[in-house]
Design a protein around this motif. Sequence first.
Motif, PDB file in Angstrom:
ATOM      1  N   ILE A  30      85.693-115.572  93.733  1.00  0.00           N
ATOM      2  CA  ILE A  30      85.197-116.809  94.345  1.00  0.00           C
ATOM      3  C   ILE A  30      85.616-117.990  93.472  1.00  0.00           C
ATOM      4  O   ILE A  30      86.041-119.016  93.976  1.00  0.00           O
ATOM      5  CB  ILE A  30      83.664-116.748  94.519  1.00  0.00           C
ATOM      6  N   TRP A  31      85.465-117.813  92.162  1.00  0.00           N
ATOM      7  CA  TRP A  31      85.973-118.775  91.187  1.00  0.00           C
ATOM      8  C   TRP A  31      87.114-118.106  90.433  1.00  0.00           C
ATOM      9  O   TRP A  31      87.133-116.890  90.274  1.00  0.00           O
ATOM     10  CB  TRP A  31      84.895-119.176  90.182  1.00  0.00           C
ATOM     11  N   GLN A  32      88.073-118.906  89.961  1.00  0.00           N
ATOM     12  CA  GLN A  32      89.226-118.381  89.242  1.00  0.00           C
ATOM     13  C   GLN A  32      89.259-118.886  87.810  1.00  0.00           C
ATOM     14  O   GLN A  32      88.998-120.067  87.552  1.00  0.00           O
ATOM     15  CB  GLN A  32      90.515-118.810  89.937  1.00  0.00           C
ATOM     16  N   GLU A  33      89.595-117.963  86.918  1.00  0.00           N
ATOM     17  CA  GLU A  33      89.838-118.366  85.520  1.00  0.00           C
ATOM     18  C   GLU A  33      91.092-119.226  85.525  1.00  0.00           C
ATOM     19  O   GLU A  33      92.057-118.939  86.235  1.00  0.00           O
ATOM     20  CB  GLU A  33      90.061-117.134  84.635  1.00  0.00           C
ATOM     21  N   GLY A  34      91.059-120.296  84.791  1.00  0.00           N
ATOM     22  CA  GLY A  34      92.189-121.218  84.741  1.00  0.00           C
ATOM     23  C   GLY A  34      92.087-122.324  85.778  1.00  0.00           C
ATOM     24  O   GLY A  34      92.841-123.286  85.731  1.00  0.00           O
ATOM     25  N   VAL A  35      91.168-122.185  86.728  1.00  0.00           N
ATOM     26  CA  VAL A  35      90.947-123.220  87.735  1.00  0.00           C
ATOM     27  C   VAL A  35      89.516-123.739  87.602  1.00  0.00           C
ATOM     28  O   VAL A  35      89.293-124.878  87.223  1.00  0.00           O
ATOM     29  CB  VAL A  35      91.190-122.698  89.171  1.00  0.00           C
ATOM     30  N   HIS A  36      88.546-122.891  87.911  1.00  0.00           N
ATOM     31  CA  HIS A  36      87.139-123.271  87.841  1.00  0.00           C
ATOM     32  C   HIS A  36      86.569-123.075  86.441  1.00  0.00           C
ATOM     33  O   HIS A  36      85.722-123.842  86.002  1.00  0.00           O
ATOM     34  CB  HIS A  36      86.312-122.456  88.835  1.00  0.00           C
ATOM     35  N   VAL A  37      87.009-122.028  85.778  1.00  0.00           N
ATOM     36  CA  VAL A  37      86.541-121.681  84.433  1.00  0.00           C
ATOM     37  C   VAL A  37      87.759-121.684  83.507  1.00  0.00           C
ATOM     38  O   VAL A  37      88.759-121.025  83.778  1.00  0.00           O
ATOM     39  CB  VAL A  37      85.857-120.296  84.430  1.00  0.00           C
ATOM     40  N   LEU A  38      87.652-122.431  82.424  1.00  0.00           N
ATOM     41  CA  LEU A  38      88.789-122.620  81.521  1.00  0.00           C
ATOM     42  C   LEU A  38      88.527-121.984  80.164  1.00  0.00           C
ATOM     43  O   LEU A  38      87.406-122.018  79.666  1.00  0.00           O
ATOM     44  CB  LEU A  38      89.043-124.112  81.332  1.00  0.00           C
ATOM     45  N   LYS A  39      89.573-121.425  79.589  1.00  0.00           N
ATOM     46  CA  LYS A  39      89.530-120.964  78.201  1.00  0.00           C
ATOM     47  C   LYS A  39      90.292-121.989  77.379  1.00  0.00           C
ATOM     48  O   LYS A  39      91.476-122.220  77.604  1.00  0.00           O
ATOM     49  CB  LYS A  39      90.168-119.585  78.072  1.00  0.00           C
ATOM     50  N   VAL A  40      89.602-122.611  76.447  1.00  0.00           N
ATOM     51  CA  VAL A  40      90.178-123.668  75.629  1.00  0.00           C
ATOM     52  C   VAL A  40      90.616-123.065  74.301  1.00  0.00           C
ATOM     53  O   VAL A  40      89.834-122.350  73.649  1.00  0.00           O
ATOM     54  CB  VAL A  40      89.146-124.804  75.403  1.00  0.00           C
ATOM     55  N   ASP A  41      91.845-123.334  73.898  1.00  0.00           N
ATOM     56  CA  ASP A  41      92.363-122.824  72.626  1.00  0.00           C
ATOM     57  C   ASP A  41      91.480-123.258  71.463  1.00  0.00           C
ATOM     58  O   ASP A  41      91.096-124.422  71.371  1.00  0.00           O
ATOM     59  CB  ASP A  41      93.783-123.329  72.372  1.00  0.00           C
ATOM     60  N   GLY A  42      91.131-122.317  70.611  1.00  0.00           N
ATOM     61  CA  GLY A  42      90.348-122.610  69.429  1.00  0.00           C
ATOM     62  C   GLY A  42      88.848-122.718  69.678  1.00  0.00           C
ATOM     63  O   GLY A  42      88.094-123.041  68.766  1.00  0.00           O
ATOM     64  N   VAL A  43      88.417-122.468  70.912  1.00  0.00           N
ATOM     65  CA  VAL A  43      86.995-122.555  71.254  1.00  0.00           C
ATOM     66  C   VAL A  43      86.569-121.219  71.857  1.00  0.00           C
ATOM     67  O   VAL A  43      87.219-120.708  72.757  1.00  0.00           O
ATOM     68  CB  VAL A  43      86.729-123.700  72.272  1.00  0.00           C
TER      69      VAL A  43
END
Length: 68
Positions: A30-43
Amino acid sequence: MSLDVMPISTYCQTTGESVDAINKRIQRKIWQEGVHVLKVDGVRERWIDLEEINRWARQSKDPLYRAE
């Protein structure tokens, strides 16, 4: 001040939703990683893209919701 993204913990605290509910949306595609949910480098914590969440919420499929 307007934010476009926020840490998942802040999002959950603000909306009352749980991390588990968010993870289920990702698992169900329903939600996509990289669109709705982000992984931020170093966090460690993932971030929520509020613009994408607003776009998703406004695309409701419930015909009773849409007032014409």
